[in-house]
Design a protein around this motif. Structure first.
Motif, PDB file in Angstrom:
ATOM      1  N   HIS A  29       0.819  -1.208   0.000  1.00 31.70           N
ATOM      2  CA  HIS A  29       0.000   0.000   0.000  1.00 31.70           C
ATOM      3  C   HIS A  29       0.856   1.263   0.000  1.00 31.70           C
ATOM      4  CE1 HIS A  29      -4.124  -1.375   0.097  1.00 31.70           C
ATOM      5  NE2 HIS A  29      -3.749  -2.347   0.922  1.00 31.70           N
ATOM      6  N   ARG A  30       2.038   1.156   0.562  1.00 29.18           N
ATOM      7  CA  ARG A  30       2.944   2.305   0.606  1.00 29.18           C
ATOM      8  C   ARG A  30       3.796   2.412  -0.648  1.00 29.18           C
ATOM      9  NH1 ARG A  30       6.654   2.762   4.196  1.00 29.18           N
ATOM     10  NH2 ARG A  30       6.501   5.004   4.033  1.00 29.18           N
ATOM     11  N   GLY A  31       3.655   1.437  -1.563  1.00 30.00           N
ATOM     12  CA  GLY A  31       4.396   1.474  -2.812  1.00 30.00           C
ATOM     13  C   GLY A  31       5.835   1.011  -2.692  1.00 30.00           C
ATOM     14  N   VAL A  32       6.147   0.283  -1.626  1.00 27.99           N
ATOM     15  CA  VAL A  32       7.502  -0.228  -1.427  1.00 27.99           C
ATOM     16  C   VAL A  32       7.624  -1.545  -2.179  1.00 27.99           C
ATOM     17  CG1 VAL A  32       9.188  -1.066   0.258  1.00 27.99           C
ATOM     18  CG2 VAL A  32       7.715   0.889   0.820  1.00 27.99           C
ATOM     19  N   GLU A  33       8.594  -1.618  -3.060  1.00 30.65           N
ATOM     20  CA  GLU A  33       8.812  -2.824  -3.851  1.00 30.65           C
ATOM     21  C   GLU A  33       9.421  -3.918  -2.981  1.00 30.65           C
ATOM     22  OE1 GLU A  33      11.089  -3.614  -7.933  1.00 30.65           O
ATOM     23  OE2 GLU A  33      10.083  -1.671  -7.804  1.00 30.65           O
ATOM     24  N   VAL A  34       8.864  -5.113  -3.099  1.00 29.63           N
ATOM     25  CA  VAL A  34       9.343  -6.258  -2.330  1.00 29.63           C
ATOM     26  C   VAL A  34       9.727  -7.354  -3.320  1.00 29.63           C
ATOM     27  CG1 VAL A  34       8.740  -7.972  -0.575  1.00 29.63           C
ATOM     28  CG2 VAL A  34       7.820  -5.656  -0.410  1.00 29.63           C
ATOM     29  N   SER A  35      10.988  -7.754  -3.296  1.00 31.02           N
ATOM     30  CA  SER A  35      11.447  -8.827  -4.186  1.00 31.02           C
ATOM     31  C   SER A  35      10.837 -10.153  -3.753  1.00 31.02           C
ATOM     32  CB  SER A  35      12.972  -8.918  -4.161  1.00 31.02           C
ATOM     33  OG  SER A  35      13.412  -9.437  -2.906  1.00 31.02           O
ATOM     34  N   GLU A  37      12.493 -12.776  -3.089  1.00 32.28           N
ATOM     35  CA  GLU A  37      13.335 -13.259  -1.992  1.00 32.28           C
ATOM     36  C   GLU A  37      12.912 -12.637  -0.662  1.00 32.28           C
ATOM     37  OE1 GLU A  37      17.960 -12.807  -0.579  1.00 32.28           O
ATOM     38  OE2 GLU A  37      17.569 -12.969  -2.717  1.00 32.28           O
ATOM     39  N   ASP A  38      12.646 -11.326  -0.665  1.00 33.54           N
ATOM     40  CA  ASP A  38      12.203 -10.648   0.561  1.00 33.54           C
ATOM     41  C   ASP A  38      10.820 -11.129   0.974  1.00 33.54           C
ATOM     42  OD1 ASP A  38      14.562  -9.205   0.750  1.00 33.54           O
ATOM     43  OD2 ASP A  38      13.739  -7.449  -0.276  1.00 33.54           O
ATOM     44  N   ARG A  39       9.958 -11.337  -0.004  1.00 30.17           N
ATOM     45  CA  ARG A  39       8.601 -11.839   0.278  1.00 30.17           C
ATOM     46  C   ARG A  39       8.687 -13.212   0.952  1.00 30.17           C
ATOM     47  NH1 ARG A  39       3.988 -10.212  -1.554  1.00 30.17           N
ATOM     48  NH2 ARG A  39       4.963  -8.905  -3.129  1.00 30.17           N
ATOM     49  N   GLU A  40       9.538 -14.070   0.432  1.00 34.22           N
ATOM     50  CA  GLU A  40       9.711 -15.398   1.032  1.00 34.22           C
ATOM     51  C   GLU A  40      10.299 -15.301   2.431  1.00 34.22           C
ATOM     52  OE1 GLU A  40      11.848 -18.005  -1.610  1.00 34.22           O
ATOM     53  OE2 GLU A  40      10.467 -17.592  -3.262  1.00 34.22           O
ATOM     54  N   ARG A  41      11.196 -14.348   2.630  1.00 31.41           N
ATOM     55  CA  ARG A  41      11.784 -14.158   3.965  1.00 31.41           C
ATOM     56  C   ARG A  41      10.703 -13.748   4.968  1.00 31.41           C
ATOM     57  NH1 ARG A  41      16.728  -9.993   5.542  1.00 31.41           N
ATOM     58  NH2 ARG A  41      16.786 -10.520   7.747  1.00 31.41           N
ATOM     59  N   ILE A  42       9.840 -12.847   4.552  1.00 33.32           N
ATOM     60  CA  ILE A  42       8.778 -12.370   5.439  1.00 33.32           C
ATOM     61  C   ILE A  42       7.781 -13.494   5.721  1.00 33.32           C
ATOM     62  CG2 ILE A  42       6.810 -10.788   5.609  1.00 33.32           C
ATOM     63  CD1 ILE A  42       8.586  -8.779   3.943  1.00 33.32           C
ATOM     64  N   ILE A  43       7.324 -14.153   4.676  1.00 35.34           N
ATOM     65  CA  ILE A  43       6.345 -15.231   4.840  1.00 35.34           C
ATOM     66  C   ILE A  43       6.928 -16.399   5.626  1.00 35.34           C
ATOM     67  CG2 ILE A  43       5.022 -16.988   3.580  1.00 35.34           C
ATOM     68  CD1 ILE A  43       4.592 -14.841   1.403  1.00 35.34           C
ATOM     69  N   GLY A  44       8.215 -16.653   5.444  1.00 33.95           N
ATOM     70  CA  GLY A  44       8.858 -17.777   6.100  1.00 33.95           C
ATOM     71  C   GLY A  44       9.228 -17.540   7.551  1.00 33.95           C
ATOM     72  N   CYS A  45       9.116 -16.294   8.005  1.00 38.41           N
ATOM     73  CA  CYS A  45       9.473 -15.981   9.389  1.00 38.41           C
ATOM     74  C   CYS A  45       8.352 -16.454  10.313  1.00 38.41           C
ATOM     75  CB  CYS A  45       9.696 -14.486   9.561  1.00 38.41           C
ATOM     76  SG  CYS A  45      10.162 -14.038  11.247  1.00 38.41           S
ATOM     77  N   THR A  60       7.410   3.171   8.163  1.00 38.31           N
ATOM     78  CA  THR A  60       8.183   4.303   7.648  1.00 38.31           C
ATOM     79  C   THR A  60       9.226   3.907   6.611  1.00 38.31           C
ATOM     80  OG1 THR A  60       9.743   4.104   9.489  1.00 38.31           O
ATOM     81  CG2 THR A  60       7.902   5.658   9.766  1.00 38.31           C
ATOM     82  N   ALA A  61       9.400   2.625   6.362  1.00 38.19           N
ATOM     83  CA  ALA A  61      10.441   2.160   5.444  1.00 38.19           C
ATOM     84  C   ALA A  61      10.166   2.632   4.021  1.00 38.19           C
ATOM     85  CB  ALA A  61      10.520   0.634   5.473  1.00 38.19           C
ATOM     86  N   THR A  62      11.238   2.962   3.318  1.00 41.88           N
ATOM     87  CA  THR A  62      11.135   3.318   1.910  1.00 41.88           C
ATOM     88  C   THR A  62      11.671   2.204   1.015  1.00 41.88           C
ATOM     89  OG1 THR A  62      13.250   4.484   1.999  1.00 41.88           O
ATOM     90  CG2 THR A  62      11.250   5.797   2.383  1.00 41.88           C
ATOM     91  N   SER A  63      12.170   1.147   1.650  1.00 43.79           N
ATOM     92  CA  SER A  63      12.630  -0.031   0.915  1.00 43.79           C
ATOM     93  C   SER A  63      12.472  -1.252   1.828  1.00 43.79           C
ATOM     94  CB  SER A  63      14.094   0.113   0.509  1.00 43.79           C
ATOM     95  OG  SER A  63      14.939   0.014   1.635  1.00 43.79           O
ATOM     96  N   ALA A  64      12.428  -2.412   1.202  1.00 39.23           N
ATOM     97  CA  ALA A  64      12.325  -3.640   1.997  1.00 39.23           C
ATOM     98  C   ALA A  64      13.573  -3.817   2.864  1.00 39.23           C
ATOM     99  CB  ALA A  64      12.136  -4.845   1.089  1.00 39.23           C
ATOM    100  N   ALA A  65      14.711  -3.371   2.374  1.00 34.04           N
ATOM    101  CA  ALA A  65      15.952  -3.492   3.146  1.00 34.04           C
ATOM    102  C   ALA A  65      15.842  -2.763   4.483  1.00 34.04           C
ATOM    103  CB  ALA A  65      17.139  -2.962   2.349  1.00 34.04           C
ATOM    104  N   ASP A  69      16.838  -4.175   8.198  1.00 31.48           N
ATOM    105  CA  ASP A  69      18.028  -3.683   8.890  1.00 31.48           C
ATOM    106  C   ASP A  69      17.746  -2.533   9.850  1.00 31.48           C
ATOM    107  OD1 ASP A  69      17.933  -1.270   7.463  1.00 31.48           O
ATOM    108  OD2 ASP A  69      19.527  -1.845   6.083  1.00 31.48           O
ATOM    109  N   GLY A  70      16.535  -2.058   9.890  1.00 30.34           N
ATOM    110  CA  GLY A  70      16.181  -1.035  10.863  1.00 30.34           C
ATOM    111  C   GLY A  70      16.616   0.363  10.516  1.00 30.34           C
ATOM    112  N   ALA A  71      16.946   0.638   9.256  1.00 25.16           N
ATOM    113  CA  ALA A  71      17.407   1.962   8.868  1.00 25.16           C
ATOM    114  C   ALA A  71      16.261   2.925   8.592  1.00 25.16           C
ATOM    115  CB  ALA A  71      18.308   1.856   7.626  1.00 25.16           C
TER     116      ALA A  71
END
Length: 73
Positions: A29-35, A37-45, A60-65, A69-71
């Motif tokens: 919804h925020r327009g942040v692109e999720v690869s 690999e990242d999608r699998e990481r999230i779902i697999g957690c 507040t993230a502007t990227s999946a990274a 990493d908490g940046a």
């Protein structure tokens, strides 16, 4: 037969799945692109605490990274 352990494990898994989906929906919804690999990481957690942290960062993230990493912010 005591099934409370099974129910507890099942409930925990369902909560984790719900949190993972919430992270992905929020990022989408925020327009942040999720690869993929990242999608699998999230779902697999399966750790609800980690997923809660990622959900907070996704606000507040502007990227999946930044979610991982908490940046963010």
């Amino acid at each position: 037969m005591d099934l409370s352990w099974f129910q507890s494990q099942t409930a925990q898994q369902l909560r984790a799945e719900g949190r993972a989906e919430a992270v992905l929906v929020l990022l989408g919804h925020r327009g942040v692109e999720v690869s993929e690999e990242d999608r699998e990481r999230i779902i697999g957690c399966g750790d609800p605490d980690v997923l809660d942290l990622w959900l907070t960062r996704a606000l507040t993230a502007t990227s999946a990274a930044e979610v991982f990493d908490g940046a963010a912010g």
